[in-house]
Enzyme design. Structure first.
Site, PDB file in Angstrom:
ATOM      1  N   LYS A   1      -4.950  -9.707  15.693  1.00 15.81           N
ATOM      2  CA  LYS A   1      -5.169  -9.743  14.238  1.00 15.81           C
ATOM      3  C   LYS A   1      -4.391  -8.617  13.558  1.00 15.81           C
ATOM      4  O   LYS A   1      -3.820  -8.815  12.479  1.00 15.81           O
ATOM      5  CB  LYS A   1      -6.665  -9.638  13.937  1.00 15.81           C
ATOM      6  CG  LYS A   1      -7.430 -10.886  14.393  1.00 15.81           C
ATOM      7  CD  LYS A   1      -8.925 -10.656  14.384  1.00 15.81           C
ATOM      8  CE  LYS A   1      -9.689 -11.897  14.839  1.00 15.81           C
ATOM      9  NZ  LYS A   1     -11.112 -11.635  15.078  1.00 15.81           N
TER      10      LYS A   1
ATOM     11  N   ASP B   1      -8.272  -9.393  21.029  1.00 14.85           N
ATOM     12  CA  ASP B   1      -8.481 -10.208  19.828  1.00 14.85           C
ATOM     13  C   ASP B   1      -8.127  -9.384  18.581  1.00 14.85           C
ATOM     14  O   ASP B   1      -7.389  -9.838  17.706  1.00 14.85           O
ATOM     15  CB  ASP B   1      -9.948 -10.664  19.803  1.00 14.85           C
ATOM     16  CG  ASP B   1     -10.315 -11.400  18.529  1.00 14.85           C
ATOM     17  OD1 ASP B   1     -10.120 -12.616  18.474  1.00 14.85           O
ATOM     18  OD2 ASP B   1     -10.798 -10.740  17.581  1.00 14.85           O
TER      19      ASP B   1
HETATM   20  N1  HSE Z   1     -14.240 -13.347  18.564  1.00 19.05           N
HETATM   21  C1  HSE Z   1     -13.929 -12.960  17.224  1.00 19.05           C
HETATM   22  C2  HSE Z   1     -14.826 -11.807  16.796  1.00 19.05           C
HETATM   23  C3  HSE Z   1     -14.114 -14.090  16.217  1.00 19.05           C
HETATM   24  O1  HSE Z   1     -15.750 -11.420  17.522  1.00 19.05           O
HETATM   25  O2  HSE Z   1     -14.569 -11.265  15.728  1.00 19.05           O
HETATM   26  C4  HSE Z   1     -12.954 -15.024  16.162  1.00 19.05           C
HETATM   27  O3  HSE Z   1     -11.823 -14.382  15.625  1.00 19.05           O
END
Ligand code: HSE
Ligand code: NAP
Length: 427
Positions: A204, A200
């Site tokens: 980003k 994730d």
């Molecule tokens: N799963 C992500 C986090 C949030 O824990 O930051 C969504 O982008």
């Protein structure tokens, strides 16, 4: 003139967007000079109770009723996942509808293609919510700092892992207990892989780096290591040197070459990012003119994320009113040239367990000096009753490929029991 919106998805973020658009209807209309109205909403299950005041005829399970709707100007994708979200976004753009999305998966993998498609069909494409939900960092980067050359980005862009690392550091929890607590509180998903293995955050960072360096950074070029191997012993060991461990994303551009990484990283406990606790996110941008500037706030959640989505909708609506819709200028200027391991410099922390025998430490330093690695700080602690010692050290800046070779050689030293952990250090 009303500007009409079609939503693809009405879950956590979609519900927040509906609440914000209805709760701040007049204020939003005043700011953009037009009323915004939701015309159609795609969901999977029409019968689901949602706790929202929505006329049933607005809901549909057929995406074409949204992306082909003749009166809808802006399609807002809030479904998540790559497919079918990617196809629906493409279909909307090809129908000359501007798109707002919170979908980091789609943007990290297909952002460049979608920007080209948007330019071809003269539509806008905005995705502020895809990085650090409630923090307007993409707009800060692309608009606020447009005049500067950004050469480095460093940040905490995943709330789940930051929560886990904070609880391990401050409450002394082990990894599994901290993860369970994050799941109970709703930060971590039942399958936490994307968050805890760094994927994730990597998506980003790829989006941030693409915008900062005007280059389409591909996910497969991002070095990714998650936090699932960080132990309570590591947290204690780094404290000996005044550090904390955080999952840190770094993107740098030097001499036309780029490196992007996400990995558990040691920061001085006085570093501003070390003070970012629990589920909060923070991103440092380094520019030649601005120096350093930090963005801090909630990285996720219903209403914080909805603010980013609705601000994007308002930007698209303003563009439409001004007659500049679809004239968004961001395009990758070149294929990025990524640094190799021979070109990446960093400091590292290392914890090894060795037999408590004459000459072992000497052999370790020999391997290091053979690879041009100098030690900045070193500490040895005997393990009780085991005739073994824990050696923890921090290197000076080194070339990454030299360090990789040194680690391979260390494993061959007869007195070495185990390389327990190895982390990058950002001073
Ligand atoms: N799963 C992500 C986090 C949030 O824990 O930051 C969504 O982008
Ligand atoms: P969510 O709660 O799971 O909601 C998804 C919505 O999409 C639901 O309404 C669902 O319909 C609908 N949907 C999913 N697949 C569909 C399909 N194939 N056909 C029709 N409808 C479908 O997700 P979310 O948390 O709101 O996240 C949405 C997006 O925002 C994701 O890209 C996520 O990464 C991003 N984001 C979320 C947060 C956050 O805090 N949640 C923060 C930043 C970014 P039903 O309701 O009928 O099931």
């Amino acid at each position: 003139m009303k500007i009409k919106i079609g939503l693809l998805g009405l879950g956590t973020v979609g519900g927040g967007v509906h609440k914000l658009l209805s709760g701040r209807k007049e204020a939003i209309a005043r700011q953009i000079g037009s009323e915004l109205e939701i015309e159609k909403i795609l969901v999977r299950d029409i019968a689901k109770a949602r706790g929202l005041d929505i006329p049933p005829q607005l809901l549909t399970t057929d995406y074409r009723e949204v992306v082909n709707h003749p009166e809808i100007d802006i399609v807002v994708e809030l479904m998540g996942g790559i497919e079918p979200a990617y196809q629906y976004i493409r279909a909307a753009l090809q129908n000359k509808k501007s798109v707002v999305t919170a979908n980091k998966d789609v943007i990290a993998d297909y952002g460049v293609r979608l920007h080209r498609l948007a330019a071809e069909y003269e539509a806008d494409l905005c995705y502020e919510a895809s990085v650090a939900g409630g923090i307007p960092v993409l707009r800060g980067l692309v608009q606020g700092l447009a005049s500067d050359e950004i050469y480095k980005i460093m940040g905490i862009v995943n709330g789940t892992t930051n929560y886990i690392m904070t609880q391990m550091t401050e409450a002394g929890l082990d990894y599994q207990t901290a993860l369970k607590q994050a799941q109970v509180l709703g930060f971590a998903e039942p399958d936490p892989t994307n968050d805890v293995e760094g994927l994730d955050a990597a998506r980003k960072m790829a989006i941030l780096a693409s915008l900062a360096f005007s280059a389409g950074i591909k996910m497969e070029t991002v070095k990714v290591k998650g936090i699932s191997q960080v132990t309570a012993e590591d947290i204690q060991a780094v404290k000996e040197f005044g550090y904390v461990i955080k999952l840190i994303g770094v993107a740098k551009q030097e001499n036309g070459k780029v490196e992007v990484s996400v990995e558990p990283t040691l920061l001085r406990d006085s570093h501003p990012l070390a003070t970012v606790k629990n589920e909060f996110n923070a991103i440092y941008l380094y520019g030649h003119a601005v120096g350093q500037t930090m963005f801090y706030g909630p990285g996720a959640g219903e209403m914080p994320t909805a603010t980013a989505v609705v601000s994007d909708i308002m930007e698209v609506a303003r563009n439409k009113k001004l007659g500049v819709g679809g004239k968004g200028l961001w395009q990758p200027t070149a294929q990025p040239v990524m640094k190799t391991a021979d070109e990446i410099e960093a400091k590292y922390f290392l914890r090894v367990v060795v037999k408590d025998e004459i000459g072992v430490l000497n052999k370790i330093t020999e391997v290091f000096s053979g690879h041009q690695i100098s030690i900045e700080n070193i500490l040895q602690k005997l393990e009780k009753n085991q005739n073994q010692a824990n050696i923890i050290l921090v290197t000076h800046r080194l070339i990454q490929s030299n360090f990789e070779q040194a680690l391979l050689e260390l494993q061959k030293i007869p007195g070495l029991v185990d390389i327990r952990s190895c982390y990058k250090v950002e001073d």
